[in-house]
Motif scaffolding. Structure first.
Motif, PDB file in Angstrom:
ATOM      1  N   VAL A  52       0.789  -0.642   0.147  1.00  0.00           N
ATOM      2  CA  VAL A  52      -0.026   0.135   0.006  1.00  0.00           C
ATOM      3  C   VAL A  52       0.976   1.066   0.272  1.00  0.00           C
ATOM      4  O   VAL A  52       1.111   2.796  -1.077  1.00  0.00           O
ATOM      5  CB  VAL A  52      -1.227   0.226   1.111  1.00  0.00           C
ATOM      6  N   MET A  81      -4.304  -7.037   2.380  1.00  0.00           N
ATOM      7  CA  MET A  81      -4.716  -5.415   2.853  1.00  0.00           C
ATOM      8  C   MET A  81      -5.018  -4.978   1.371  1.00  0.00           C
ATOM      9  O   MET A  81      -5.377  -3.456   1.476  1.00  0.00           O
ATOM     10  CB  MET A  81      -3.369  -4.819   4.057  1.00  0.00           C
ATOM     11  N   LEU A  82      -3.709  -4.669   0.419  1.00  0.00           N
ATOM     12  CA  LEU A  82      -4.022  -4.556  -0.508  1.00  0.00           C
ATOM     13  C   LEU A  82      -5.073  -4.234  -1.300  1.00  0.00           C
ATOM     14  O   LEU A  82      -5.537  -2.955  -2.216  1.00  0.00           O
ATOM     15  CB  LEU A  82      -2.606  -4.877  -1.578  1.00  0.00           C
ATOM     16  N   ASP A  84      -8.451  -4.551  -0.265  1.00  0.00           N
ATOM     17  CA  ASP A  84      -9.143  -4.342   0.590  1.00  0.00           C
ATOM     18  C   ASP A  84      -9.424  -2.367   0.392  1.00  0.00           C
ATOM     19  O   ASP A  84     -10.644  -1.974  -0.050  1.00  0.00           O
ATOM     20  CB  ASP A  84      -9.209  -4.733   1.688  1.00  0.00           C
ATOM     21  N   HIS A  85      -7.921  -2.143   0.287  1.00  0.00           N
ATOM     22  CA  HIS A  85      -7.287  -1.264   0.474  1.00  0.00           C
ATOM     23  C   HIS A  85      -8.518  -0.083  -0.910  1.00  0.00           C
ATOM     24  O   HIS A  85      -8.453   0.983  -1.901  1.00  0.00           O
ATOM     25  CB  HIS A  85      -6.012  -0.418   0.391  1.00  0.00           C
ATOM     26  N   ASP A  88     -11.954   0.082  -1.418  1.00  0.00           N
ATOM     27  CA  ASP A  88     -12.198   1.347  -0.609  1.00  0.00           C
ATOM     28  C   ASP A  88     -12.376   2.252  -1.560  1.00  0.00           C
ATOM     29  O   ASP A  88     -13.097   2.821  -1.211  1.00  0.00           O
ATOM     30  CB  ASP A  88     -11.314   1.092   0.498  1.00  0.00           C
ATOM     31  N   ARG A  89     -11.236   2.448  -2.818  1.00  0.00           N
ATOM     32  CA  ARG A  89     -11.180   3.412  -3.152  1.00  0.00           C
ATOM     33  C   ARG A  89     -11.532   3.272  -4.620  1.00  0.00           C
ATOM     34  O   ARG A  89     -11.531   4.346  -5.570  1.00  0.00           O
ATOM     35  CB  ARG A  89      -9.752   3.474  -3.577  1.00  0.00           C
TER      36      ARG A  89
END
Length: 255
Positions: A52, A81-82, A84-85, A88-89
């Motif tokens: 990220v 994690m990447l 999900d990030h 979200d964007r």
């Protein structure tokens, strides 16, 4: 499978289909190939960890080229994690793909019963191993529904020992595929069969020839990529001892 084999295969795959422009930033592999339709030629491959934090470099790379940001989230299980990030964007999820691997310790053949192997059907189909030519390329483009001539330039830049295979029915190219040996691994890619030849053993004959060729060239393991929804291809590969290594998908910017 060793814990790091998924990462090794990803790097093998990146070398087996080299982008025209490659830059490295904070562990990211940034790829761009103008005019080439395949996502792998125009996507960013994340580092093993802390992915990220490097997204600004990815954004800048593609902004300079007026391209959408396309990220290959691979291996997917290492980059939740990447993923999900990016979700979200608003990044769109595309092309979920299964990466499979097999040992080449034994002579390639159909896997039956408890690890026993038997001869492969479709032996009547002649397989030619050699160089890429117009007939091979046009067959792949027709099967894939792609016509990007720039993709030929990518294939001409594949490093390592490479072979282009085809199954012939008289003067007709029925199936095509390719293999590249790199560091003890055989990568199998560009597998495609004309619709009228599917379920007739051509892909089986082609795959067996590629696996045998790789084994003869010193490869100890093989990998390939197949779309998750392609159940027919997955059954073929599983019958030849391929098992899941990991999965990936792409995330593309929508703005």
């Amino acid at each position: 499978m060793d814990d790091a084999d998924d990462i090794v295969i990803d790097r093998q795959a990146a070398r087996a289909w080299p982008a025209m422009v490659v830059e490295y930033a904070r562990g990211w592999v940034l790829r761009s190939s103008p005019g080439v339709a395949r996502s792998r030629s125009n996507s960013a491959l994340p580092p093993q960890r802390d992915a990220v934090d490097g997204l600004s470099a990815v954004q800048e790379f593609y902004a300079r080229r007026d391209q959408p940001i396309l990220i290959q989230v691979s291996p997917a299980h290492r980059h939740s994690m990447l993923d999900d990030h990016l979700a979200d964007r608003g990044f769109q999820r595309l092309s979920p793909t299964l990466v499979m691997r097999a040992s080449l310790a034994e002579e390639p053949g159909l896997k039956v019963g408890r690890g026993r192997r038997t001869g492969v059907g479709g032996e009547r189909w002649p397989v030619r191993l050699g160089h890429r030519d117009e007939a091979w390329t046009r067959t792949l483009q027709w099967v894939d529904g792609r016509s990007d001539a720039a993709g030929e330039l990518v294939m001409d830049r594949i490093p390592g020992r490479t072979v282009f295979a085809r199954v012939m029915d008289g003067a007709t190219v029925a199936s095509v595929g390719a293999g590249v040996v790199d560091g003890g691994w055989l990568g199998v890619f560009c597998m495609g069969t004309r619709p009228e030849y599917r379920r007739r053993g051509t892909a089986t004959a082609l795959l067996r020839s590629l696996l045998t060729w790789g084994r003869d060239k010193g490869a100890r393991s093989a990998w390939l990529q197949v779309e998750e929804g392609n159940t027919a291809a997955r059954k073929l590969y599983e019958a030849h001892g391929f098992e899941e290594s990991h999965r990936y998908h792409y995330r593309r910017s929508t703005g």
